[in-house]
Each structure stands twice: as structure tokens, then as C-alpha cells.
Scaffold this motif. Structure first.
Motif, short mmCIF file in Angstrom:
data_model
loop_
_atom_site.label_atom_id
_atom_site.label_comp_id
_atom_site.label_asym_id
_atom_site.label_seq_id
_atom_site.Cartn_x
_atom_site.Cartn_y
_atom_site.Cartn_z
N ALA A 150 0.65 -1.32 -0.13
CA ALA A 150 -0.03 0.11 0.14
C ALA A 150 0.76 1.25 0.00
CB ALA A 150 -0.95 0.11 1.29
N CYS A 151 0.30 2.26 -0.31
CA CYS A 151 0.90 3.52 -0.30
C CYS A 151 1.14 3.93 0.89
CB CYS A 151 0.00 4.77 -0.82
SG CYS A 151 0.74 6.30 -0.95
N MET A 152 2.14 4.79 1.35
CA MET A 152 2.65 5.16 2.71
C MET A 152 1.67 6.23 3.28
SD MET A 152 6.32 7.16 1.92
CE MET A 152 6.12 8.92 1.18
N ASP A 153 0.77 6.85 2.31
CA ASP A 153 -0.07 7.76 3.08
C ASP A 153 -0.74 7.61 4.29
OD1 ASP A 153 -1.98 10.06 1.23
OD2 ASP A 153 -2.81 9.35 2.92
N VAL A 154 -0.65 8.75 5.01
CA VAL A 154 -1.00 8.76 6.51
C VAL A 154 -2.59 8.39 6.65
CG1 VAL A 154 0.80 10.08 7.29
CG2 VAL A 154 -1.32 11.19 6.77
N ALA A 161 5.95 5.04 -1.20
CA ALA A 161 5.56 6.09 -1.92
C ALA A 161 4.54 5.71 -3.08
CB ALA A 161 6.41 7.33 -2.23
N GLY A 162 3.31 5.87 -2.87
CA GLY A 162 2.38 5.35 -4.02
C GLY A 162 1.85 3.93 -4.04
N GLY A 163 2.64 3.18 -3.48
CA GLY A 163 2.11 1.67 -3.43
C GLY A 163 2.43 1.13 -4.81
N MET A 189 -3.80 1.13 -3.64
CA MET A 189 -3.27 2.60 -4.01
C MET A 189 -4.58 3.58 -3.73
SD MET A 189 -1.19 2.13 -7.70
CE MET A 189 -0.67 3.79 -7.99
N HIS A 190 -4.56 4.82 -4.11
CA HIS A 190 -5.63 5.63 -3.39
C HIS A 190 -5.84 6.88 -4.05
CE1 HIS A 190 -3.17 8.72 -1.42
NE2 HIS A 190 -2.32 7.65 -1.31
N GLU A 191 -7.09 7.49 -4.24
CA GLU A 191 -7.31 8.56 -4.53
C GLU A 191 -6.65 9.92 -4.03
OE1 GLU A 191 -9.01 8.90 -7.07
OE2 GLU A 191 -10.43 6.94 -7.13
N HIS A 192 -6.28 11.01 -4.64
CA HIS A 192 -5.50 11.77 -3.92
C HIS A 192 -4.07 11.72 -3.38
CE1 HIS A 192 -9.62 13.87 -4.24
NE2 HIS A 192 -9.85 12.74 -3.56
N CYS A 193 -3.46 10.82 -4.37
CA CYS A 193 -2.32 10.28 -3.91
C CYS A 193 -1.19 11.49 -4.07
CB CYS A 193 -1.86 9.00 -4.68
SG CYS A 193 -0.28 8.48 -4.23
N GLY A 194 -0.21 11.56 -3.43
CA GLY A 194 0.87 12.65 -3.62
C GLY A 194 1.80 12.31 -4.92
N MET A 195 1.84 11.19 -5.36
CA MET A 195 2.60 10.60 -6.48
C MET A 195 1.73 10.83 -7.78
SD MET A 195 5.26 9.23 -5.66
CE MET A 195 5.57 10.59 -4.23
ZN LIG Z 1 -0.31 7.96 -1.75
#
Ligand SMILES: [Zn+2]
Length: 164
Positions: free
Chosen positions: A35-39, A60-62, A88-94
Motif C-alpha cells: 500500500a501507499c505510505m499515505d497517512v 510512496a504510491g503503493g 493505491m488511493h485517490e488524492h495520492c501525492g504521487m
Molecule cells: Zn499515496
């Protein structure tokens, strides 16, 4: 403010709950999650998993990178997992970033890594490409149960990228 000392202190106060005497290092549900590392992604709550049940790989990104292949290879061949879930997810920084700009910034600091940031513009296509790479990677011994989901942190929903 630095966190490390606080973290060390908290851990020292919680040894009773942190200890896992006798717990196997082999994931009991035989699954690995990338998975992405997003908090905003709380994987344990999202997926209904607990310590001891699944390998959790985050970056970063998954994204499916060489190191993800390495870790999943170890997860399957050494520790018995047979299933992979990629989130992965919406609004990802990548999403929408620039590999070139990032590389230029690194180069300005004298860094010339072999990897790229991995920025992307099409979330679903990137996830599907990652799944395809996993399914065609002989480093993995189990490749018939690989799924990809997209999480939306705004709504809390999780959708299967391959079910239309
Ligand atoms: Zn992300």
C-alpha cells in the motif's frame, strides 16, 4: 520537535502489549498487502487484519518496485504467503507529480539514484500495470491470487480496480 525519544519512551511503557511471545513470524492469513505510505490509510482497520496475520509493505504510491518484488519474494518463498493485495488511493501525492523535476532536484544535491520517483497521472492504469508486473514476476511463487483496490480517503470507500 523530534519524535524519536518520545517513541522510545512510549515503547518502554508498553512492553506488555508489544511482546508477542510464541507468535509465528509467518502471516497466519497467508497474505501480503502492498500500500501507499499515505497517512490516511489505516490498513488494519480498512482490511480487518491484526498483528500476526499479514505482511504489510508500504512505499510512496503503493508502487510495484524492484524492492517490492524482493520483499514479496521473501514473503512467499520464505514465509508462506500465497496472496497479494495492492492498495493505491485517490488524492495520492504521487499522482500528478513530475519524475523529471524530482530527479533534477536530487541531481542539484548531488544525488543520482538508479530509481525514479514513480509519479503517475492515471491511477487505475498504474495500479493495473503493477498487478500485471506481479502476475508476470517469476520471483513470486504464487501469482494466481493478486488483487488491486483503490481507496478514497474522502469517502472511506474501497473499490476493486478490476471490477467495472
Ligand atoms: Zn499515496
Amino acid at each position: 520537535m523530534a519524535n524519536a525519544d518520545d517513541m522510545l519512551k512510549v515503547a518502554a511503557e508498553r512492553t506488555g502489549e508489544l511482546a508477542a511471545p510464541g507468535m509465528s513470524s509467518r502471516p497466519s492469513r497467508k497474505v501480503a498487502v502492498l500500500a501507499c505510505m499515505d497517512v490516511r490509510l489505516d490498513l488494519y482497520a480498512m482490511l480487518g487484519i491484526e498483528r500476526g496475520q499479514a505482511h504489510i509493505l508500504r512505499n510512496a504510491g503503493g508502487l510495484v518496485t524492484d524492492d517490492v518484488i524482493r520483499s514479496l519474494s521473501a514473503s512467499q518463498r520464505l514465509l508462506g504467503t500465497e496472496e497479494v493485495v495492492v492498495i493505491m488511493h485517490e488524492h495520492c501525492g504521487m499522482n500528478g507529480g513530475s519524475d523529471d523535476e524530482f530527479s533534477e532536484a536530487l541531481a542539484a544535491d548531488g544525488a543520482h539514484p538508479s530509481w525514479r520517483l514513480g509519479a503517475f497521472t492515471d491511477l487505475d492504469a498504474t495500479l493495473r500495470a503493477g498487478l500485471e508486473r506481479l502476475r508476470t514476476s517469476p520471483e513470486l511463487s504464487a501469482r494466481d491470487r493478486i488483487r488491486g483496490f483503490v481507496f478514497d480517503p474522502e469517502t472511506g470507500s474501497l473499490r476493486d480496480v478490476e471490477s467495472d
